[in-house]
Design a protein around this motif. Structure first.
Motif, PDB file in Angstrom:
ATOM      1  N   GLN A  93      11.717 -13.193   1.404  1.00 16.41           N
ATOM      2  CA  GLN A  93      12.582 -13.634   0.298  1.00 16.41           C
ATOM      3  C   GLN A  93      13.250 -12.437  -0.383  1.00 16.41           C
ATOM      4  OE1 GLN A  93       9.442 -15.753  -1.737  1.00 16.41           O
ATOM      5  NE2 GLN A  93      10.313 -17.753  -1.207  1.00 16.41           N
ATOM      6  N   LEU A  94      12.478 -11.386  -0.597  1.00 14.69           N
ATOM      7  CA  LEU A  94      13.037 -10.179  -1.211  1.00 14.69           C
ATOM      8  C   LEU A  94      14.118  -9.584  -0.320  1.00 14.69           C
ATOM      9  CD1 LEU A  94      12.882  -8.011  -3.461  1.00 14.69           C
ATOM     10  CD2 LEU A  94      11.111  -6.863  -2.116  1.00 14.69           C
ATOM     11  N   HIS A  95      13.857  -9.531   0.969  1.00 12.82           N
ATOM     12  CA  HIS A  95      14.811  -8.991   1.931  1.00 12.82           C
ATOM     13  C   HIS A  95      16.131  -9.762   1.888  1.00 12.82           C
ATOM     14  CE1 HIS A  95      15.604  -7.790   6.421  1.00 12.82           C
ATOM     15  NE2 HIS A  95      16.380  -7.145   5.586  1.00 12.82           N
ATOM     16  N   CYS A 149       5.965 -12.418   5.749  1.00 20.12           N
ATOM     17  CA  CYS A 149       5.242 -13.523   5.114  1.00 20.12           C
ATOM     18  C   CYS A 149       4.320 -13.065   3.988  1.00 20.12           C
ATOM     19  CB  CYS A 149       4.433 -14.286   6.162  1.00 20.12           C
ATOM     20  SG  CYS A 149       5.466 -15.071   7.415  1.00 20.12           S
ATOM     21  N   ASN A 150       4.153 -11.759   3.835  1.00 20.27           N
ATOM     22  CA  ASN A 150       3.266 -11.238   2.786  1.00 20.27           C
ATOM     23  C   ASN A 150       3.934 -11.305   1.425  1.00 20.27           C
ATOM     24  OD1 ASN A 150       1.832 -10.565   5.059  1.00 20.27           O
ATOM     25  ND2 ASN A 150       1.521  -8.418   4.509  1.00 20.27           N
ATOM     26  N   LYS A 151       3.131 -11.359   0.382  1.00 19.95           N
ATOM     27  CA  LYS A 151       3.666 -11.277  -0.977  1.00 19.95           C
ATOM     28  C   LYS A 151       4.178  -9.855  -1.209  1.00 19.95           C
ATOM     29  CE  LYS A 151       0.418 -14.653  -2.860  1.00 19.95           C
ATOM     30  NZ  LYS A 151      -0.764 -14.828  -3.744  1.00 19.95           N
ATOM     31  N   ALA A 152       5.370  -9.770  -1.747  1.00 24.62           N
ATOM     32  CA  ALA A 152       5.969  -8.460  -2.027  1.00 24.62           C
ATOM     33  C   ALA A 152       5.858  -8.111  -3.499  1.00 24.62           C
ATOM     34  CB  ALA A 152       7.425  -8.431  -1.593  1.00 24.62           C
ATOM     35  N   VAL A 153       6.397  -8.980  -4.360  1.00 23.70           N
ATOM     36  CA  VAL A 153       6.430  -8.710  -5.796  1.00 23.70           C
ATOM     37  C   VAL A 153       6.026  -9.959  -6.557  1.00 23.70           C
ATOM     38  CG1 VAL A 153       7.884  -8.067  -7.764  1.00 23.70           C
ATOM     39  CG2 VAL A 153       8.275  -6.998  -5.537  1.00 23.70           C
ATOM     40  N   THR A 154       5.110  -9.793  -7.484  1.00 21.76           N
ATOM     41  CA  THR A 154       4.809 -10.826  -8.479  1.00 21.76           C
ATOM     42  C   THR A 154       5.119 -10.227  -9.833  1.00 21.76           C
ATOM     43  OG1 THR A 154       3.048 -11.766  -7.099  1.00 21.76           O
ATOM     44  CG2 THR A 154       3.059 -12.362  -9.436  1.00 21.76           C
ATOM     45  N   GLN A 186      23.065 -13.905   3.638  1.00 19.82           N
ATOM     46  CA  GLN A 186      21.766 -13.251   3.562  1.00 19.82           C
ATOM     47  C   GLN A 186      21.529 -12.276   4.717  1.00 19.82           C
ATOM     48  OE1 GLN A 186      19.036 -16.610   3.515  1.00 19.82           O
ATOM     49  NE2 GLN A 186      18.531 -16.260   5.664  1.00 19.82           N
ATOM     50  N   SER A 187      22.605 -11.950   5.419  1.00 23.81           N
ATOM     51  CA  SER A 187      22.533 -10.863   6.396  1.00 23.81           C
ATOM     52  C   SER A 187      23.544  -9.810   5.977  1.00 23.81           C
ATOM     53  CB  SER A 187      22.844 -11.362   7.810  1.00 23.81           C
ATOM     54  OG  SER A 187      24.141 -11.913   7.861  1.00 23.81           O
ATOM     55  N   PHE A 188      23.232  -8.548   6.279  1.00 25.38           N
ATOM     56  CA  PHE A 188      24.087  -7.451   5.832  1.00 25.38           C
ATOM     57  C   PHE A 188      24.158  -6.401   6.919  1.00 25.38           C
ATOM     58  CE2 PHE A 188      24.736  -3.338   3.682  1.00 25.38           C
ATOM     59  CZ  PHE A 188      25.911  -3.613   2.989  1.00 25.38           C
ATOM     60  N   PHE A 189      25.390  -5.941   7.189  1.00 29.23           N
ATOM     61  CA  PHE A 189      25.577  -4.893   8.195  1.00 29.23           C
ATOM     62  C   PHE A 189      25.391  -3.540   7.533  1.00 29.23           C
ATOM     63  CE2 PHE A 189      28.277  -1.851  10.518  1.00 29.23           C
ATOM     64  CZ  PHE A 189      27.679  -1.951  11.772  1.00 29.23           C
TER      65      PHE A 189
END
Length: 510
Positions: free
Chosen positions: A39-41, A19-24, A149-152
């Motif tokens: 969102q970045l993930h 939930c934290n801001k990653a990139v602005t 939006q999921s990746f193995f």
């Protein structure tokens, strides 16, 4: 050191700080995009699936030739996630530079902006080309968002390569330092530990993403520790000052990492103005020597001593002045955890006595095992497991290390070794001198002779005879410049390192 790959660490971080801001991201000083870690993930996973669907697999080398942008960050981490080897290159490189680097890396894919398509297809048509319009806002890039939006995650070992960082190639062609997941993890753990980087930090990121400084030391460490990255599309004093002085509770910066040339431009811009940087806890400087007078200016204007440190493309970060403790101007500090250091006579390979100058040799888990497809150069760089840095340096009585010169920059005149840096230090102390670059040029009588290119501050009266007189007062005659040329700029690379071969070109007619 952690047993996880850099990928697993990213995965854990993105989930822990969802939930934290990653990139602005700021374009031309204006906020354009803001992403949380979640969102970045998700977007990194989508991009990973997009690339995998196009046949990209573990071990493939991929050139990243993108302007600084959010998609650059997403692409880089997505490639690591697949197990591909990221090869970040300066998007400003020209045809001749790219011709060598693309062919040397044997890249399977090139990811680049719109203006590179014709050039890449002309010089390296065998690679898959992915064109990304980085001039558009990140939200307008839809080409990968229909992917899951999921990746193995493929199974990776710590010995698998993650990055190839090309050295500047000041002598001969650039060499690609292969950095494994173990190298990247060790380096990130060290930087985060010594500088206490946490999720509470907000990092003002004005560095490029094609060097270890901006990519590994600044971006990776921030994302791995849950920090908020205030990412600027490039460095301008105005934009950096605006970000660093902001006291908005949501984006008050706490860390700024830069090269000395950035500090000089920033300090020139803010000096004499009302500045309150009291909220900043860490100012770091690296990639090139910081002049002592600039150390003092940073301290006076920014309110804290800068933390000088040293690192290399091949090794990650090796030395740093302490975050909490004495910071010595001109010193690269003390070794990072797990970094073992020797100072040796480069001719005998025996340790010099304490306080004497020798070549710095290193051992650390962050150091590359070698250069991409260059076994001879790799063998020449290592001896009995020690990495030979090519840097001359010394250690003082308090255990702080200093770089005195590069071995290749030593000037041999009349059979005597002259340190270019020693001469530069004398000239740089003169009032009115912005910076000096000293080199040796061929001389029939002495083998080489010492010359200096000097950049003055605008409007300053300073003569060649004045500089020569000061040098004669403080230096042996062999070390004194035989010719001094004034210039309005000293040629440097993107990280602020002086390009000595280009400096020599100023003296071709002398």
């Amino acid at each position: 050191m952690s047993t996880e790959s850099i990928n697993q660490w990213f995965e854990n971080s993105f989930k822990a700080f969802a939930c934290n801001k990653a990139v602005t991201f700021f374009r031309n000083g204006e906020m354009e995009t803001q992403l949380t870690y979640d969102q970045l993930h998700n977007d990194i996973n989508r991009f990973s699936n997009f690339l995998s669907a196009r046949g990209l697999k573990k071990g493939d080398r991929v050139i990243l030739l993108l302007e600084k942008s959010v998609i650059n960050v997403v692409a880089c981490v997505a490639l690591l996630k697949i197990g591909a080897v990221v090869v970040p290159l300066n998007p400003g490189f020209k045809k001749n530079e790219l011709n060598y680097l693309l062919k040397d890396s044997k890249a399977e894919m090139v990811i680049a902006g719109l203006d590179k398509k014709e050039l890449i297809e002309e010089i390296y048509p065998c690679a898959t080309f992915l064109q990304i319009p980085t001039h558009l806002p990140y939200e307008d890039l839809e080409f990968f968002r229909s992917c899951p939006q999921s990746f193995f995650n493929p199974k990776l070992s710590q010995n698998d390569p993650g990055l190839i960082i090309y050295t500047s190639g000041t002598t001969g062609n650039p060499k690609g330092a292969v950095l494994s997941h173990a190298n990247l993890v060790c380096d990130a753990e060290n930087v985060i530990s010594i500088w206490d980087i946490t999720q509470k930090d907000v990092v003002c990121h004005a560095l490029p993403l094609f060097h270890v400084h901006g990519l590994c030391f600044a971006l990776f460490t921030a994302l791995l520790s849950g920090s908020h990255v205030m990412m600027l599309d490039g460095f301008t004093p105005e934009t950096v000052q605006q970000r660093l002085s902001s006291k908005n509770p949501d984006d008050t910066c706490s860390i700024f990492m830069a090269v000395p040339a950035m500090y000089t431009r920033l300090l020139d811009f803010v000096e004499g103005k009302k500045n309150d940087f009291s909220h900043m806890r860490l100012w770091t400087s690296g990639s090139a020597p910081l002049l002592e007078k600039e150390f003092d200016r940073i301290t006076r204007i920014c309110g804290k001593n800068p933390v000088e440190r040293e690192g290399m493309s091949e090794t990650g970060m090796n030395f740093s002045n302490p975050l909490n403790g004495r910071k010595k101007p001109g010193s690269i500090g003390i070794p990072l955890p797990g970094v073992t250091v020797r100072i040796v006579n480069p001719e005998t390979c025996e340790d010099v006595t304490p306080g004497e100058v020798g070549e710095i040799w290193l051992k650390s888990l962050s150091i590359t095992k070698g250069y991409w497809e260059k076994p001879v150069e790799t063998a020449d760089t290592f001896q009995d497991g020690w990495f030979k840095t090519g840097d001359l340096g010394k250690k003082d009585q308090d255990g702080y290390y200093y770089l005195t010169d590069r071995i290749k920059h030593l000037i041999i005149t009349g059979g005597e070794n002259v340190s270019a840096k020693e001469v530069e230090t004398v000239i740089n102390q003169l009032e009115g001198v912005k910076e000096a670059a000293v080199v040796g040029i061929p001389d029939e009588k002495w083998g080489e002779k010492v010359v200096a290119l000097v950049e003055k501050y605008p409007g300053v009266e300073l003569s060649e005879s004045k500089i020569k007189a000061v040098c004669k007062e403080q230096l042996h005659n062999l070390k004194c410049p035989k010719k001094i040329i004034f210039s309005d700029h000293i040629p440097k690379n993107t990280m602020g390192k002086v390009l000595k071969e280009k400096v020599k070109q100023f003296f071709h007619s002398y």
